[in-house]
Write a protein that holds these residues in place. Structure first.
Motif, PDB file in Angstrom:
ATOM      1  N   GLY A  22      18.862  21.927  60.252  1.00  0.00           N
ATOM      2  CA  GLY A  22      19.967  21.999  59.307  1.00  0.00           C
ATOM      3  C   GLY A  22      19.495  21.631  57.917  1.00  0.00           C
ATOM      4  N   VAL A  23      19.991  22.364  56.921  1.00  0.00           N
ATOM      5  CA  VAL A  23      19.615  22.126  55.524  1.00  0.00           C
ATOM      6  C   VAL A  23      20.886  22.082  54.693  1.00  0.00           C
ATOM      7  CG1 VAL A  23      18.290  23.011  53.560  1.00  0.00           C
ATOM      8  CG2 VAL A  23      17.474  23.423  55.883  1.00  0.00           C
ATOM      9  N   ARG A  24      20.966  21.073  53.809  1.00  0.00           N
ATOM     10  CA  ARG A  24      22.130  20.996  52.919  1.00  0.00           C
ATOM     11  C   ARG A  24      21.717  20.405  51.578  1.00  0.00           C
ATOM     12  NH1 ARG A  24      25.787  15.962  55.129  1.00  0.00           N
ATOM     13  NH2 ARG A  24      24.276  14.317  54.661  1.00  0.00           N
ATOM     14  N   ASP A  25      22.555  20.620  50.593  1.00  0.00           N
ATOM     15  CA  ASP A  25      22.372  20.049  49.257  1.00  0.00           C
ATOM     16  C   ASP A  25      22.736  18.572  49.355  1.00  0.00           C
ATOM     17  OD1 ASP A  25      22.670  19.149  46.625  1.00  0.00           O
ATOM     18  OD2 ASP A  25      23.605  21.001  45.946  1.00  0.00           O
ATOM     19  N   SER A  26      21.796  17.699  49.069  1.00  0.00           N
ATOM     20  CA  SER A  26      22.046  16.270  49.239  1.00  0.00           C
ATOM     21  C   SER A  26      23.080  15.728  48.258  1.00  0.00           C
ATOM     22  CB  SER A  26      20.741  15.477  49.108  1.00  0.00           C
ATOM     23  OG  SER A  26      20.189  15.646  47.823  1.00  0.00           O
ATOM     24  N   ARG A  27      23.323  16.434  47.193  1.00  0.00           N
ATOM     25  CA  ARG A  27      24.321  15.971  46.223  1.00  0.00           C
ATOM     26  C   ARG A  27      25.726  16.393  46.614  1.00  0.00           C
ATOM     27  NH1 ARG A  27      20.959  16.122  40.644  1.00  0.00           N
ATOM     28  NH2 ARG A  27      19.084  15.336  41.623  1.00  0.00           N
ATOM     29  N   HIS A  28      25.836  17.301  47.569  1.00  0.00           N
ATOM     30  CA  HIS A  28      27.131  17.766  48.060  1.00  0.00           C
ATOM     31  C   HIS A  28      27.105  17.722  49.583  1.00  0.00           C
ATOM     32  CE1 HIS A  28      26.744  19.615  44.037  1.00  0.00           C
ATOM     33  NE2 HIS A  28      27.995  19.209  43.952  1.00  0.00           N
ATOM     34  N   GLY A  29      26.846  16.533  50.115  1.00  0.00           N
ATOM     35  CA  GLY A  29      26.666  16.356  51.559  1.00  0.00           C
ATOM     36  C   GLY A  29      27.821  16.825  52.415  1.00  0.00           C
ATOM     37  N   GLY A  30      29.031  16.812  51.880  1.00  0.00           N
ATOM     38  CA  GLY A  30      30.184  17.254  52.642  1.00  0.00           C
ATOM     39  C   GLY A  30      30.439  18.742  52.537  1.00  0.00           C
ATOM     40  N   GLY A  31      29.596  19.419  51.769  1.00  0.00           N
ATOM     41  CA  GLY A  31      29.778  20.857  51.561  1.00  0.00           C
ATOM     42  C   GLY A  31      29.129  21.679  52.652  1.00  0.00           C
ATOM     43  N   THR A  32      28.845  22.911  52.322  1.00  0.00           N
ATOM     44  CA  THR A  32      28.269  23.824  53.298  1.00  0.00           C
ATOM     45  C   THR A  32      26.814  23.486  53.601  1.00  0.00           C
ATOM     46  OG1 THR A  32      27.627  25.367  51.563  1.00  0.00           O
ATOM     47  CG2 THR A  32      29.770  25.717  52.577  1.00  0.00           C
ATOM     48  N   HIS A  33      26.331  24.006  54.706  1.00  0.00           N
ATOM     49  CA  HIS A  33      24.945  23.802  55.107  1.00  0.00           C
ATOM     50  C   HIS A  33      24.426  25.073  55.768  1.00  0.00           C
ATOM     51  CE1 HIS A  33      27.192  22.845  58.759  1.00  0.00           C
ATOM     52  NE2 HIS A  33      26.123  23.281  59.405  1.00  0.00           N
ATOM     53  N   LEU A  34      23.146  25.156  55.885  1.00  0.00           N
ATOM     54  CA  LEU A  34      22.498  26.284  56.553  1.00  0.00           C
ATOM     55  C   LEU A  34      21.839  25.787  57.823  1.00  0.00           C
ATOM     56  CD1 LEU A  34      20.674  27.847  53.465  1.00  0.00           C
ATOM     57  CD2 LEU A  34      22.805  28.628  54.513  1.00  0.00           C
ATOM     58  N   ASP A  35      21.893  26.578  58.868  1.00  0.00           N
ATOM     59  CA  ASP A  35      21.220  26.257  60.125  1.00  0.00           C
ATOM     60  C   ASP A  35      20.173  27.328  60.401  1.00  0.00           C
ATOM     61  OD1 ASP A  35      22.730  23.960  60.763  1.00  0.00           O
ATOM     62  OD2 ASP A  35      24.348  25.222  61.506  1.00  0.00           O
ATOM     63  N   PHE A  36      18.979  26.894  60.749  1.00  0.00           N
ATOM     64  CA  PHE A  36      17.878  27.795  61.061  1.00  0.00           C
ATOM     65  C   PHE A  36      17.395  27.524  62.475  1.00  0.00           C
ATOM     66  CE2 PHE A  36      17.662  27.150  56.505  1.00  0.00           C
ATOM     67  CZ  PHE A  36      17.452  28.423  56.009  1.00  0.00           C
ATOM     68  N   GLY A  37      16.958  28.564  63.158  1.00  0.00           N
ATOM     69  CA  GLY A  37      16.253  28.383  64.422  1.00  0.00           C
ATOM     70  C   GLY A  37      14.846  27.897  64.114  1.00  0.00           C
ATOM     71  N   ASP A  38      14.146  27.391  65.111  1.00  0.00           N
ATOM     72  CA  ASP A  38      12.821  26.817  64.848  1.00  0.00           C
ATOM     73  C   ASP A  38      11.817  27.847  64.329  1.00  0.00           C
ATOM     74  OD1 ASP A  38      12.716  28.049  67.353  1.00  0.00           O
ATOM     75  OD2 ASP A  38      11.405  26.534  68.213  1.00  0.00           O
ATOM     76  N   VAL A  39      11.854  29.079  64.837  1.00  0.00           N
ATOM     77  CA  VAL A  39      10.919  30.107  64.364  1.00  0.00           C
ATOM     78  C   VAL A  39      11.217  30.477  62.912  1.00  0.00           C
ATOM     79  CG1 VAL A  39      10.125  32.485  64.690  1.00  0.00           C
ATOM     80  CG2 VAL A  39      10.484  31.004  66.675  1.00  0.00           C
ATOM     81  N   ALA A  40      12.499  30.647  62.583  1.00  0.00           N
ATOM     82  CA  ALA A  40      12.874  30.978  61.208  1.00  0.00           C
ATOM     83  C   ALA A  40      12.466  29.861  60.251  1.00  0.00           C
ATOM     84  CB  ALA A  40      14.372  31.245  61.112  1.00  0.00           C
ATOM     85  N   TRP A  41      12.672  28.612  60.669  1.00  0.00           N
ATOM     86  CA  TRP A  41      12.302  27.478  59.814  1.00  0.00           C
ATOM     87  C   TRP A  41      10.789  27.434  59.587  1.00  0.00           C
ATOM     88  CZ3 TRP A  41      14.089  24.585  56.212  1.00  0.00           C
ATOM     89  CH2 TRP A  41      13.359  23.482  55.798  1.00  0.00           C
ATOM     90  N   ARG A  42      10.014  27.605  60.653  1.00  0.00           N
ATOM     91  CA  ARG A  42       8.553  27.589  60.502  1.00  0.00           C
ATOM     92  C   ARG A  42       8.076  28.710  59.588  1.00  0.00           C
ATOM     93  NH1 ARG A  42       6.429  27.774  66.189  1.00  0.00           N
ATOM     94  NH2 ARG A  42       8.583  28.043  66.741  1.00  0.00           N
TER      95      ARG A  42
END
Length: 53
Positions: A22-42
């Motif tokens: 999971g990846v999110r903007d740390s300044r807007h922690g309650g906002g939207t986030h992105l989820d990646f599978g392990d292959v996509a992240w690598r």
């Protein structure tokens, strides 16, 4: 894992949860986030390290 930077510099938080990343903007922690599978992240991380992104 989180990275902090000075004012005005974008920051992200990355969380490894099972087989997902999971990846999110740390300044807007309650906002939207992105989820990646392990292959996509690598693939993304390899591109960043190689200067492609």
């Amino acid at each position: 894992m989180a990275h902090r930077a000075g004012a005005g510099i974008p920051c992200v938080e990355v969380a490894f949860v099972g087989a997902a990343v999971g990846v999110r903007d740390s300044r807007h922690g309650g906002g939207t986030h992105l989820d990646f599978g392990d292959v996509a992240w690598r693939t993304f991380a390899t591109g960043v390290k190689g200067g492609l992104v």
